[in-house]
Design a protein around this motif. Structure first.
Motif, short mmCIF file in Angstrom:
data_model
loop_
_atom_site.label_atom_id
_atom_site.label_comp_id
_atom_site.label_asym_id
_atom_site.label_seq_id
_atom_site.Cartn_x
_atom_site.Cartn_y
_atom_site.Cartn_z
N ALA A 94 -61.77 -34.38 41.32
CA ALA A 94 -62.21 -35.28 40.47
C ALA A 94 -61.40 -36.32 40.38
O ALA A 94 -62.06 -37.52 40.45
N GLY A 95 -60.11 -36.11 40.99
CA GLY A 95 -59.24 -37.47 40.92
C GLY A 95 -59.77 -38.60 42.20
O GLY A 95 -59.71 -39.55 41.90
N LEU A 96 -60.21 -37.87 43.01
CA LEU A 96 -60.57 -38.67 44.13
C LEU A 96 -61.90 -39.25 43.99
O LEU A 96 -62.16 -40.33 44.68
N VAL A 97 -62.79 -38.56 43.60
CA VAL A 97 -64.31 -39.07 43.13
C VAL A 97 -63.73 -40.38 42.18
O VAL A 97 -64.58 -41.25 42.34
N GLU A 98 -62.75 -40.27 41.28
CA GLU A 98 -62.81 -41.20 40.37
C GLU A 98 -62.16 -42.27 40.85
O GLU A 98 -62.43 -43.44 40.57
N GLU A 99 -61.46 -42.37 42.18
CA GLU A 99 -61.02 -43.43 42.84
C GLU A 99 -62.17 -44.08 43.83
O GLU A 99 -61.99 -45.17 44.19
N GLY A 100 -63.35 -43.42 43.68
CA GLY A 100 -64.39 -44.00 44.47
C GLY A 100 -64.80 -43.51 45.83
O GLY A 100 -65.33 -44.03 46.40
N HIS A 101 -64.05 -42.40 46.16
CA HIS A 101 -64.26 -41.84 47.45
C HIS A 101 -65.17 -40.97 47.66
O HIS A 101 -65.47 -40.06 46.98
N PRO A 102 -66.13 -40.99 48.54
CA PRO A 102 -67.44 -40.00 48.91
C PRO A 102 -66.88 -38.91 49.32
O PRO A 102 -65.92 -38.79 50.06
N LEU A 103 -67.51 -37.65 48.93
CA LEU A 103 -67.36 -36.16 49.46
C LEU A 103 -67.97 -35.96 50.66
O LEU A 103 -69.18 -36.21 50.71
N ALA A 104 -67.17 -35.67 51.75
CA ALA A 104 -68.05 -35.06 53.09
C ALA A 104 -68.03 -33.60 52.83
O ALA A 104 -66.84 -33.12 53.26
N ILE A 105 -69.26 -33.23 52.82
CA ILE A 105 -69.13 -31.66 52.88
C ILE A 105 -70.32 -30.91 53.37
O ILE A 105 -71.35 -31.48 53.26
N MET A 106 -70.09 -30.05 54.52
CA MET A 106 -71.00 -29.43 55.43
C MET A 106 -71.73 -28.17 54.60
O MET A 106 -71.03 -27.46 53.72
N PRO A 133 -69.83 -36.78 41.52
CA PRO A 133 -69.56 -37.15 42.94
C PRO A 133 -70.44 -37.65 43.64
O PRO A 133 -71.63 -37.06 43.71
N VAL A 134 -70.17 -38.70 44.63
CA VAL A 134 -71.26 -39.00 45.90
C VAL A 134 -70.76 -38.13 47.05
O VAL A 134 -69.71 -38.08 47.33
N VAL A 135 -71.88 -37.42 47.37
CA VAL A 135 -71.67 -36.48 48.21
C VAL A 135 -72.54 -36.71 49.87
O VAL A 135 -73.50 -37.17 49.77
N LEU A 136 -71.81 -36.62 50.94
CA LEU A 136 -72.35 -37.06 52.27
C LEU A 136 -72.48 -35.66 52.75
O LEU A 136 -71.39 -35.05 53.25
N ASP A 137 -73.65 -35.07 53.07
CA ASP A 137 -73.86 -33.75 53.62
C ASP A 137 -74.48 -33.86 55.37
O ASP A 137 -75.56 -34.05 55.32
N PRO A 138 -73.57 -33.72 56.31
CA PRO A 138 -74.22 -33.89 57.61
C PRO A 138 -75.17 -32.92 58.09
O PRO A 138 -76.21 -33.33 58.85
N CYS A 181 -65.46 -34.98 57.96
CA CYS A 181 -65.16 -36.38 57.91
C CYS A 181 -65.31 -37.14 58.88
O CYS A 181 -66.11 -38.19 58.99
N GLU A 182 -65.15 -36.76 60.27
CA GLU A 182 -65.22 -37.50 61.41
C GLU A 182 -66.77 -37.40 61.99
O GLU A 182 -67.31 -38.50 62.23
N LEU A 183 -67.35 -36.34 61.69
CA LEU A 183 -68.60 -35.97 61.99
C LEU A 183 -69.60 -37.03 61.23
O LEU A 183 -70.49 -37.69 61.58
N VAL A 184 -69.48 -37.10 59.66
CA VAL A 184 -70.24 -38.00 59.18
C VAL A 184 -69.75 -39.49 59.33
O VAL A 184 -70.80 -40.15 59.40
N ARG A 185 -68.61 -39.70 59.86
CA ARG A 185 -68.53 -41.25 60.28
C ARG A 185 -69.11 -41.44 61.46
O ARG A 185 -69.79 -42.38 61.62
#
Length: 249
Positions: A94-106, A133-138, A181-185
């Protein structure tokens, strides 16, 4: 929020990887064994937090231990109380999401649902009730940009395709969260469709993409002899599965 430098897309910004090792493949009943939250990229050193839970007195099946290497005895002797682990993972995310970071989750519906159900089981405020949360799912992203690719899209196979280092024998939440993280990038840098959208826009698009992909899978099962019954188990929700109607976990 720490934005990427001018002229750079989101793949140059900070991502947060999240992964769990658990007791079961059922996200509604699985218990967390280990969990990792990894801060990755954005011109900063990689940061890692990993938790080992005592699984709240539950048993870790032998099949699950064979995958991640943690036995019931090890979890109970070295793990921390499950409610504390669930609260700390949830609060950290939650703290990291509040900082504006997307979550990378398989396979986000699995990991986020496990965390959500564990939180509700222990009377802890779930992640989705704290932040959006903003989520990026590979898994969803790759199914969109390589629709006709053959074979299962496991983390190991995707990492091989996108040339992402991954110790396939490790099966640890830390290694997997870092690799995602590296995969999504790398996916974003290879496919313009992904790079040209903001993470928030990609999140919204994945909701629709995941539904379309699930509907296609349902239709495939329904017309395939011997697999018809599988169609009803395909869920269309992303990135979090709804609570079961009968309540509980």
């Amino acid at each position: 929020m720490r934005y990427p430098a001018a002229g750079l897309d989101w793949t140059y910004g900070r991502l947060v990887g999240f992964d769990l090792e658990t007791t079961s493949t059922d996200p509604h009943s699985a218990r967390i064994v280990t969990g990792s939250v990894v801060g990755y990229g954005g011109g900063q050193p990689t940061s890692v937090r990993t938790w080992l839970s005592d699984v709240g007195g539950s048993q870790i099946p032998t099949a699950a231990s064979a995958v991640h290497g943690v036995t019931t005895e090890a979890a109970r002797s070295a793990g921390r109380p499950a409610p504390a682990v669930v609260e700390e993972i949830t609060a950290t995310l939650a703290g990291l999401v509040e900082e504006g970071h997307p979550l990378a989750i398989m396979s986000a519906p699995y990991g986020l649902t496990v965390l959500d159900r564990e939180a509700r089981w222990y009377g802890i405020t779930p992640l989705g009730d704290r932040v959006s949360p903003v989520v990026l799912d590979p898994l969803v992203l790759d199914r969109r940009v390589r629709k006709w690719a053959q074979g299962p899209r496991t983390l190991e196979r995707l990492c091989r395709h996108y040339v992402v280092p991954l110790d396939e024998d490790a099966h640890s939440s830390e290694a997997d969260a870092t690799a995602v993280c590296e995969l999504v990038r790398r996916m974003g840098r290879r496919h313009a469709l992904l790079a040209k959208s903001s993470p928030a826009r990609l999140h919204q698009r994945q909701v629709g993409w995941a539904r379309e992909q699930g509907e296609d899978l349902r239709a495939y099962f329904a017309r395939t002899p011997g697999k018809e019954a599988w169609a009803r188990d395909v869920r269309l929700d992303w990135p979090l599965l709804p609570l079961r109607r009968e309540g509980g976990r």
